[in-house]
Design a protein around this motif. Structure first.
Motif, mmCIF file in Angstrom:
data_model
loop_
_atom_site.group_PDB
_atom_site.id
_atom_site.type_symbol
_atom_site.label_atom_id
_atom_site.label_comp_id
_atom_site.label_asym_id
_atom_site.label_seq_id
_atom_site.Cartn_x
_atom_site.Cartn_y
_atom_site.Cartn_z
ATOM 1 N N VAL A 141 -19.762 2.192 44.024
ATOM 2 C CA VAL A 141 -21.219 2.294 44.065
ATOM 3 C C VAL A 141 -21.702 3.485 43.257
ATOM 4 O O VAL A 141 -22.745 3.433 42.598
ATOM 5 N N TYR A 142 -20.905 4.589 43.291
ATOM 6 C CA TYR A 142 -21.274 5.764 42.503
ATOM 7 C C TYR A 142 -21.153 5.480 40.998
ATOM 8 O O TYR A 142 -22.006 5.875 40.189
ATOM 9 N N VAL A 143 -20.070 4.796 40.630
ATOM 10 C CA VAL A 143 -19.845 4.493 39.211
ATOM 11 C C VAL A 143 -20.954 3.591 38.688
ATOM 12 O O VAL A 143 -21.492 3.806 37.602
ATOM 13 N N ASN A 145 -23.937 3.283 39.887
ATOM 14 C CA ASN A 145 -25.188 4.054 39.854
ATOM 15 C C ASN A 145 -25.229 4.965 38.633
ATOM 16 O O ASN A 145 -26.240 5.036 37.913
ATOM 17 N N GLN A 146 -24.115 5.683 38.371
ATOM 18 C CA GLN A 146 -24.070 6.583 37.223
ATOM 19 C C GLN A 146 -24.265 5.812 35.919
ATOM 20 O O GLN A 146 -24.975 6.271 35.017
ATOM 21 N N ASN A 147 -23.625 4.651 35.812
ATOM 22 C CA ASN A 147 -23.788 3.806 34.625
ATOM 23 C C ASN A 147 -25.245 3.389 34.440
ATOM 24 O O ASN A 147 -25.791 3.459 33.337
ATOM 25 N N ALA A 148 -25.856 2.947 35.519
ATOM 26 C CA ALA A 148 -27.237 2.466 35.426
ATOM 27 C C ALA A 148 -28.197 3.590 35.080
ATOM 28 O O ALA A 148 -29.121 3.411 34.271
ATOM 29 N N VAL A 149 -27.990 4.754 35.671
ATOM 30 C CA VAL A 149 -28.859 5.900 35.369
ATOM 31 C C VAL A 149 -28.741 6.285 33.899
ATOM 32 O O VAL A 149 -29.731 6.569 33.221
ATOM 33 N N ARG A 150 -27.512 6.307 33.402
ATOM 34 C CA ARG A 150 -27.320 6.634 31.987
ATOM 35 C C ARG A 150 -28.027 5.627 31.085
ATOM 36 O O ARG A 150 -28.722 6.011 30.124
ATOM 37 N N GLU A 151 -27.840 4.340 31.361
ATOM 38 C CA GLU A 151 -28.423 3.318 30.510
ATOM 39 C C GLU A 151 -29.955 3.351 30.543
ATOM 40 O O GLU A 151 -30.616 3.176 29.513
ATOM 41 N N GLN A 152 -30.537 3.608 31.701
ATOM 42 C CA GLN A 152 -31.994 3.681 31.799
ATOM 43 C C GLN A 152 -32.540 4.950 31.136
ATOM 44 O O GLN A 152 -33.643 4.938 30.592
ATOM 45 N N TYR A 153 -31.748 6.001 31.171
ATOM 46 C CA TYR A 153 -32.129 7.192 30.402
ATOM 47 C C TYR A 153 -32.224 6.845 28.924
ATOM 48 O O TYR A 153 -33.201 7.193 28.235
ATOM 49 N N LEU A 154 -31.204 6.181 28.386
ATOM 50 C CA LEU A 154 -31.183 5.848 26.960
ATOM 51 C C LEU A 154 -32.347 4.937 26.583
ATOM 52 O O LEU A 154 -32.887 5.015 25.484
ATOM 53 N N LYS A 155 -32.767 4.078 27.507
ATOM 54 C CA LYS A 155 -33.869 3.171 27.225
ATOM 55 C C LYS A 155 -35.223 3.873 27.323
ATOM 56 O O LYS A 155 -36.182 3.482 26.643
ATOM 57 N N ASN A 156 -35.333 4.876 28.167
ATOM 58 C CA ASN A 156 -36.637 5.493 28.463
ATOM 59 C C ASN A 156 -36.835 6.872 27.842
ATOM 60 O O ASN A 156 -37.912 7.433 27.934
ATOM 61 N N LYS A 157 -35.790 7.408 27.232
ATOM 62 C CA LYS A 157 -35.905 8.770 26.705
ATOM 63 C C LYS A 157 -36.813 8.811 25.480
ATOM 64 O O LYS A 157 -37.063 7.784 24.833
#
Length: 785
Positions: A141-143, A145-157
């Motif tokens: 679940v942590y992995v 979550n970390q993957n999703a947070v990273r990907e959404q950062y790249l999309k929204n940065k």
């Protein structure tokens, strides 16, 4: 460095095959095992770090995006942990770089670049990414979550992330080298680490690597980072990697260590700790310098999710000890991790107690949720001057909850069900933050403004262009019907009040503009001034209702009827008076005007009074320059210039005339010369032209009709013949004299019948021919045309 003589042949052969090559006595790295990654990025420098599988030298090649020139920084010392510092860079500039170890390029391409920080005066938007508790692969679940947070950062940065803030517990469970490698460096890779500098703070899990880490600080975390400990980027030097500060554009950042022990016994919250004392010194030194102050560390003073700031002594101590400091120095934003959730407080101050004692009416400086960007009708935090916003951003990897259904009452928003990270942008006096959840939804955002809602009084000169800007970064609707514009420009002609409001009506600037009277420029020339060409003239002018030295000017001349349809530009200057000389091609006239025009078109221009233009006088004799005596003759004079003329002829009285041609009747009683002695007019002494004399003939000798010779032709154009009427030859001297009695020709003659004399070289006029021979003097009058 590996030497051949120290390595067994078999081992060396295997080593060559597996990982290296041999050239010039040195072994070169074949593999990049970490990085490269950026540290300590400032306006003029950066540190680039990487790791190789074997030791080698370190080379960075770099160039700007606009330049074709490539620069290199090289360190010959062999190492596996490569740390290269670039200096003397240009601020706010994009650089590309490549990493070389030994003879091999290990990293290059589109991911490897950085943009240096702007200077304090260049306030371009600064984009920041903040998160904590992210590097944990112990649970699926942590992995995820970390993957999703990273990907959404790249999309929204934003286009470029200037700073990445680590809020502690960066790599679980214990911050070991392997965990940092796998869960951070390998996980985020070159697409992020190759171009995004991070500034970290440690959490408690960084210290779990060893049982003595809190005291001796011998933990892997400090080996990974290169941070500004000696005030290399501003702030007060801490001389330790545990805590530090730096400036970036108009922001002051402070990173704290909330778990390590000073002197083996004092936590950050203890007033006896060096870190506590340094924090106060740093905030004091920054007072009044940076517009924004952001503090980040691991343990939050306010949380009720996976940790409870009511119950945990470390969190209670931090709240009771540090919040008063943050209040005193008006810290804008405090970022923490530790609780594996997202929590964002009001703009608040003065609360150091149990959560039950929090009163929004007492402790919230502004009781607004700040969701100005995304929620219609939500008010931003306006004119933030005191109080602090506290954000717990601890769910970028870990995601836990202690089960308490009630968030901390200071929270405007909190979330324990989904992970996320905080992206925020500071654009001069505006801070906009958004919490981007792992599913891409922006579930929280807040906007803070400083120094807005201004009442501005402006004193401007008439005709001066005024630019009015909104005090907030963004557009506004102006009271003069200009909509959705961040600024307006116009030329006010009278006192006026202009206001602007933001699109949602929460902010309003009012500009009271006082306009000075219309400037007037006038030529200070006396009435009936007479101006002469070729003479130097001083033309003074004055301005009213503005400063003389603020503008540049040109002097213009009308036509002779006083019209400025096609004015002549005589001179340009930034001061009064003008010094000019009028052209000798200018026609005489009495209705000329001067005017002075500035380099702007809003002056009232007052022309001079009319004036006359005069030309200097000249004089000459005209007609026959040789006259007979004892007859009534005319002395003919011609004048040029502007009358009246005052003149003087020798032996005659001074006279004045308005005429351009004059005849003076005289009856000379003897031979002589009339000479022009002076001429003048309003322009002063004039010019006497070359033909300035007239000759009166002297009386001629009496001619005897029975004289033995005759002269012909008379008058003559250049040749005369002398005929001898006697039977004897005449021998003697022949003289020709002008009317003044001066000999102009002489010749010895001997002739029986006639003699030719050439007088072509003599000027036209009257002459006396004399022949002296054998006691005889013969005189004849001749005229040369």
């Amino acid at each position: 460095m590996l030497h051949l003589k120290k390595i067994k042949v078999a081992f060396f052969s295997i080593l060559i095959i597996q990982c290296c090559c041999f050239q010039n006595g040195k072994l070169y790295a074949q593999n990049l095992t970490r990085g490269p990654y950026l540290q300590q990025l400032s306006s003029n420098g950066v540190i680039i770090r990487w790791r190789t599988d074997i030791q080698s030298n370190s080379i960075i090649n770099f160039s700007t995006a606009e330049s074709s020139s490539t620069f290199s920084q090289k360190i010959e010392e062999s190492t596996q942990e490569h740390i290269v510092q670039l200096t003397n860079l240009q601020p706010n500039t994009k650089y590309f770089y490549s990493v070389v170890s030994g003879a091999k390029t290990l990293a290059s391409g589109k991911d490897f670049y950085f943009i240096t920080a702007p200077t304090a005066g260049n306030t371009r938007p600064i984009n920041i990414w903040a998160m904590g508790d992210f590097g944990d692969d112990s649970k699926e679940v942590y992995v995820k979550n970390q993957n999703a947070v990273r990907e959404q950062y790249l999309k929204n940065k934003s286009n470029y992330t200037d700073l990445w803030l680590w809020l502690g517990d960066n790599a679980y469970c214990c911050g070991t080298d392997i965990e940092y490698q796998r869960q951070i460096f390998d996980f985020y890779g070159s697409s992020i680490l190759g171009n995004t500098v991070f500034f970290p703070s440690p959490g408690n899990h960084e210290y779990y690597e060893t049982s003595t880490g809190q005291v001796d600080k011998k933990i892997n975390y400090f080996n990974v980072i290169s941070v500004p400990t000696k005030a290399e980027m501003g702030g007060v030097a801490s001389n330790t990697k545990e805590y530090y500060s730096f400036n970036y554009s108009n922001i002051h950042f402070i990173s704290l260590d909330s778990y390590g022990l000073d002197e083996g016994k004092y936590r950050l919250s203890d007033a006896r700790s060096k870190q506590y004392q340094w924090l106060i010194s740093d905030l004091e030194a920054n007072k009044g310098k940076s517009l924004w102050t952001i503090v980040f560390f691991h343990h939050p003073p306010y949380t009720k999710r996976s940790h409870d700031s009511n119950a945990e002594p470390d969190l209670v101590a931090i709240r009771e000890s540090l919040v008063p400091i943050f209040d005193k120095y008006k810290v804008d934003l405090v970022l923490n991790g530790h609780s594996h959730s997202y929590e964002r407080s009001y703009l608040m101050k003065g609360h150091t107690g149990h959560s039950m004692t929090f009163d929004v009416n007492t402790h919230a400086v502004q009781n607004v949720n700040g969701k100005y960007e995304n929620v219609v009708g939500s008010k931003p935090i306006i004119n933030k001057d005191e109080g602090t916003i506290y954000c717990v951003v601890g769910s970028a990897g870990r995601l836990d909850w202690n089960g308490d259904p009630n968030p901390h009452p200071s929270s405007v928003y909190s979330n324990v069900t989904i992970g996320g990270s905080l992206l925020f942008t500071i654009n001069e006096n505006r801070l906009y933050a958004k919490w981007v959840a792992a599913d891409g939804v922006i579930r929280d955002n807040f906007t803070v403004f400083k120094n807005v809602n201004r009442n501005v009084k402006l004193a401007v000169d008439y005709g001066e262009k005024v630019r009015l800007n909104t005090s907030w970064k963004g557009s506004g609707n102006w009271s003069n019907k200009i909509l959705n514009q961040p600024f307006i420009e116009f030329v006010p002609k009278k006192d006026t009040i202009i206001s602007v409001v933001d699109s949602l009506g929460f902010m309003k600037d009012v500009f009271q503009i006082n306009v000075s009277p219309q400037p007037i420029i006038s030529v200070e020339l006396a009435e009936n001034t007479k101006v002469c060409i070729k003479n130097t003239l001083t033309v003074p002018f004055s301005v009213k209702n503005t400063s003389l030295d603020k503008w540049t000017y040109q002097l213009e001349l009308s036509d002779l009827n006083g019209n400025f349809n096609k004015p002549s530009v005589l001179a340009k200057s930034s001061t009064s008076p003008f010094q000019i000389t009028l052209s000798d091609t200018l026609k005489e006239g009495s209705n000329y005007l001067f005017r002075v025009r500035p380099n702007v078109d809003f002056f009232e221009v007052v022309s001079s009074k009319s004036f006359s233009v005069s030309t200097p006088a000249s004089i000459s004799f005209t007609g026959n320059k040789t006259l007979a005596f004892d007859t009534l003759v005319n002395l003919n004079l011609r004048f040029t210039g502007t009358p009246p003329f005052t003149y003087k002829i020798s032996s005659l009285p001074e006279n004045t005339t308005q005429l351009k041609e004059v005849s003076i009747k005289v009856k000379p009683k003897a031979g002589g010369i009339y000479t022009i002695e002076q001429i003048g007019n309003i322009c002063g002494a004039g010019m006497i032209l070359a033909d300035n004399s007239l000759t009166i003939l002297s009386p001629l000798a009496t001619e005897d009709e029975n004289q033995p010779i005759s002269v012909f032709p008379n008058p003559t154009l250049g040749e005369i013949f002398i005929k001898n009427h006697t039977v004897k030859p005449i021998k003697g001297n022949l003289y020709i004299q002008n009317i003044e009695g001066k000999s102009v020709f002489m010749k010895q003659v001997l002739f029986n019948e006639s003699e030719k004399i050439d007088i072509h070289e003599l000027p036209a006029g009257f002459y006396i021919l004399k022949i002296k021979a054998q006691g005889l003097t013969i005189t004849k009058k001749i005229i040369k045309h």
